[in-house]
Design a protein around this motif. Structure first.
Motif, PDB file in Angstrom:
ATOM      1  N   ARG A 241       0.843  -1.202   0.000  1.00 16.01           N
ATOM      2  CA  ARG A 241       0.000   0.000   0.000  1.00 16.01           C
ATOM      3  C   ARG A 241       0.873   1.246   0.000  1.00 16.01           C
ATOM      4  NH1 ARG A 241      -5.315  -0.848   0.743  1.00 16.01           N
ATOM      5  NH2 ARG A 241      -5.924  -2.997   1.242  1.00 16.01           N
ATOM      6  N   ALA A 242       0.413   2.242  -0.765  1.00 18.39           N
ATOM      7  CA  ALA A 242       1.177   3.496  -0.865  1.00 18.39           C
ATOM      8  C   ALA A 242       1.254   4.184   0.490  1.00 18.39           C
ATOM      9  CB  ALA A 242       0.529   4.415  -1.891  1.00 18.39           C
ATOM     10  N   CYS A 243       2.424   4.782   0.760  1.00 16.37           N
ATOM     11  CA  CYS A 243       2.575   5.613   1.955  1.00 16.37           C
ATOM     12  C   CYS A 243       3.413   6.835   1.580  1.00 16.37           C
ATOM     13  CB  CYS A 243       3.205   4.833   3.110  1.00 16.37           C
ATOM     14  SG  CYS A 243       4.886   4.253   2.783  1.00 16.37           S
ATOM     15  N   SER A 244       3.637   7.724   2.516  1.00 14.95           N
ATOM     16  CA  SER A 244       4.261   9.018   2.198  1.00 14.95           C
ATOM     17  C   SER A 244       5.674   8.881   1.614  1.00 14.95           C
ATOM     18  CB  SER A 244       4.309   9.893   3.455  1.00 14.95           C
ATOM     19  OG  SER A 244       5.039   9.220   4.476  1.00 14.95           O
ATOM     20  N   LEU A 247       6.295   2.542  -0.402  1.00 12.90           N
ATOM     21  CA  LEU A 247       5.330   1.443  -0.331  1.00 12.90           C
ATOM     22  C   LEU A 247       5.502   0.693   0.984  1.00 12.90           C
ATOM     23  CD1 LEU A 247       3.339  -0.267  -2.429  1.00 12.90           C
ATOM     24  CD2 LEU A 247       5.213  -1.915  -2.255  1.00 12.90           C
ATOM     25  N   ALA A 248       4.397   0.490   1.692  1.00  7.23           N
ATOM     26  CA  ALA A 248       4.407  -0.391   2.863  1.00  7.23           C
ATOM     27  C   ALA A 248       4.127  -1.792   2.357  1.00  7.23           C
ATOM     28  CB  ALA A 248       3.346   0.063   3.868  1.00  7.23           C
ATOM     29  N   VAL A 254       8.811  -0.819   4.926  1.00  3.92           N
ATOM     30  CA  VAL A 254       8.590   0.319   4.020  1.00  3.92           C
ATOM     31  C   VAL A 254       9.716   0.378   2.997  1.00  3.92           C
ATOM     32  CG1 VAL A 254       8.375   2.825   3.858  1.00  3.92           C
ATOM     33  CG2 VAL A 254       7.312   1.610   5.764  1.00  3.92           C
ATOM     34  N   ASP A 260       2.248   9.978  -6.502  1.00  6.76           N
ATOM     35  CA  ASP A 260       1.293  10.940  -5.946  1.00  6.76           C
ATOM     36  C   ASP A 260       0.020  10.215  -5.521  1.00  6.76           C
ATOM     37  OD1 ASP A 260       0.447  10.218  -8.442  1.00  6.76           O
ATOM     38  OD2 ASP A 260       0.453  12.249  -9.294  1.00  6.76           O
ATOM     39  N   PRO A 262      -2.681   8.511  -3.044  1.00  6.01           N
ATOM     40  CA  PRO A 262      -3.082   8.740  -1.645  1.00  6.01           C
ATOM     41  C   PRO A 262      -2.594   7.591  -0.753  1.00  6.01           C
ATOM     42  CG  PRO A 262      -4.953   8.997  -3.158  1.00  6.01           C
ATOM     43  CD  PRO A 262      -3.839   8.409  -3.953  1.00  6.01           C
ATOM     44  N   ASP A 263      -2.236   7.920   0.494  1.00  7.45           N
ATOM     45  CA  ASP A 263      -1.802   6.888   1.443  1.00  7.45           C
ATOM     46  C   ASP A 263      -2.868   5.799   1.573  1.00  7.45           C
ATOM     47  OD1 ASP A 263       0.352   8.466   1.776  1.00  7.45           O
ATOM     48  OD2 ASP A 263       0.139   8.767   3.945  1.00  7.45           O
ATOM     49  N   GLY A 264      -2.402   4.561   1.606  1.00  3.80           N
ATOM     50  CA  GLY A 264      -3.323   3.435   1.769  1.00  3.80           C
ATOM     51  C   GLY A 264      -3.812   2.830   0.466  1.00  3.80           C
ATOM     52  N   THR A 265      -3.502   3.459  -0.683  1.00  2.00           N
ATOM     53  CA  THR A 265      -3.924   2.927  -1.980  1.00  2.00           C
ATOM     54  C   THR A 265      -3.183   1.622  -2.283  1.00  2.00           C
ATOM     55  OG1 THR A 265      -4.204   5.180  -2.813  1.00  2.00           O
ATOM     56  CG2 THR A 265      -4.123   3.425  -4.460  1.00  2.00           C
TER      57      THR A 265
END
Length: 345
Positions: A241-244, A247-248, A254, A260, A262-265
């Motif tokens: 999942r995307a994070c700042s 990727l997590a 991480v 760009d 959103p977090d959690g995508t």
């Protein structure tokens, strides 16, 4: 120059093309790239007039192309098999289309001589196809296609019958000829290297749909869909999942990347093998740590396959020249955040 809008084609239960839209510019070398059965040759046959779409429109210079029969279109198709007439000489093969148009003999001779010179076959004009090499036959087929000066030249896997060395030479030749004659080329291929080296822009097809249209460098460095990320060139794909900061990833922590989203995508992180840095030992500052499973040498490049705990597939790294790293070595892997591309799943 060529506008393809919402073109669909079904064969029974199989959807060969699903609402395909593309724009191809004047004088462009455009490639349709994808695996076998993805619909690219069906689209080529529609442009040539050998197939009719179930729906959609195709215009050339603003005029309807689909309403014209194949022999009335300013379009030529160069077949994968070359389809040369075995009983005719090289010159006769090239002249055939002009003679069918009943052009004056002097003009036919002049145009044939001009195009044979362009493809470097003037000295072979009197030979028959069976007396030529694969590369020479390919040039005859190309000469026959461009001698009629079409607005659009379609090429179906034009280099697949050639060995690797001749194929590399003909890629350069095709590019040179395309610039010289100024005709718009549309080439169908499943060979990524061929598409990347030849085309100004590439449309990647999957299951009858266009996944992405881009210049070769943009396509390679910034894939926009999971299919493109996995199909174009070698890639290490991590799921999570995307994070700042990237990727997590499940089981890996991480991983650095740029996007760009959103977090959690839900996303994939794509990292090219040549972007990875390999450090010996387990004490490095690497993003991942693992054990070398295999090392393969390909002349100018070495491919190092690394098994990483928490990941089913090995991670592939590419290094210039021969590498001192051997199978069984413990290594750490790292890459810059800008070298990791996040693609939405």
């Amino acid at each position: 120059m060529l506008q393809i809008t919402g073109v669909s084609r079904r064969f029974g239960d199989v959807t060969a093309l699903a609402d395909v839209s593309l724009e191809i510019r004047q004088g462009e070398f455009f490639a349709l790239l994808g695996p076998s059965g993805c619909g690219k040759t069906t689209l080529l046959r529609i442009l040539a007039g050998f197939e009719s779409p179930d729906s959609g429109a195709v215009t050339l210079d603003g005029e309807d192309l689909l309403g014209r029969p194949a022999h009335r279109r300013p379009v030529n198709l160069m077949f994968q098999s070359y389809a040369l007439f075995p009983h005719m000489t090289v010159a006769k093969n090239v002249a055939y289309g002009l003679e069918r148009e009943k052009l004056p003999k002097a003009e036919v001779r002049s145009r044939v001589a001009e195009v044979l010179e362009k493809v470097g076959l003037t000295s072979m004009a009197g030979r028959r196809p069976q007396q030529l090499s694969g590369g020479q036959r390919q040039r005859v087929a190309l000469a026959r296609a461009i001698v009629k000066r079409p607005r659009l030249l379609l090429l179906d896997e034009p280099l697949s019958a050639l060995d690797k060395k001749v194929r590399a030479e003909m890629q350069l030749e095709l590019k040179r000829l395309q610039h010289e004659v100024g005709i718009t080329f549309v080439v169908v291929t499943h060979d990524q290297e061929e598409a990347m080296s030849l085309a100004d822009r590439i449309a990647v097809f999957s299951a009858g749909q266009v996944e992405q249209v881009d210049a070769p460098v943009a396509l390679y460095e910034r894939p926009r869909t999971p299919f493109v990320a996995g199909f174009v060139g070698a890639n290490n794909l991590f799921s999570g999942r995307a994070c700042s900061v990237g990727l997590a990833a499940d089981g890996l922590g991480v991983l650095p990347g740029s996007s760009d989203l959103p977090d959690g995508t839900p996303a994939l992180l794509a990292v090219r093998p040549e972007r990875l840095r390999l450090d010996g030992g387990q004490n490095g500052e690497g993003v991942l740590k693992g054990e070398v499973a295999d090392v393969s040498f390909y002349g100018g490049v070495s491919h190092v396959s690394v098994t990483v705990p928490g990941r089913a597939e090995p991670v592939l790294a590419a290094t210039q020249g021969a590498t001192p790293i051997r199978a069984g070595a413990r290594v750490s892997l790292s890459w810059a955040a800008g070298d990791g591309v996040l693609v939405p799943q």
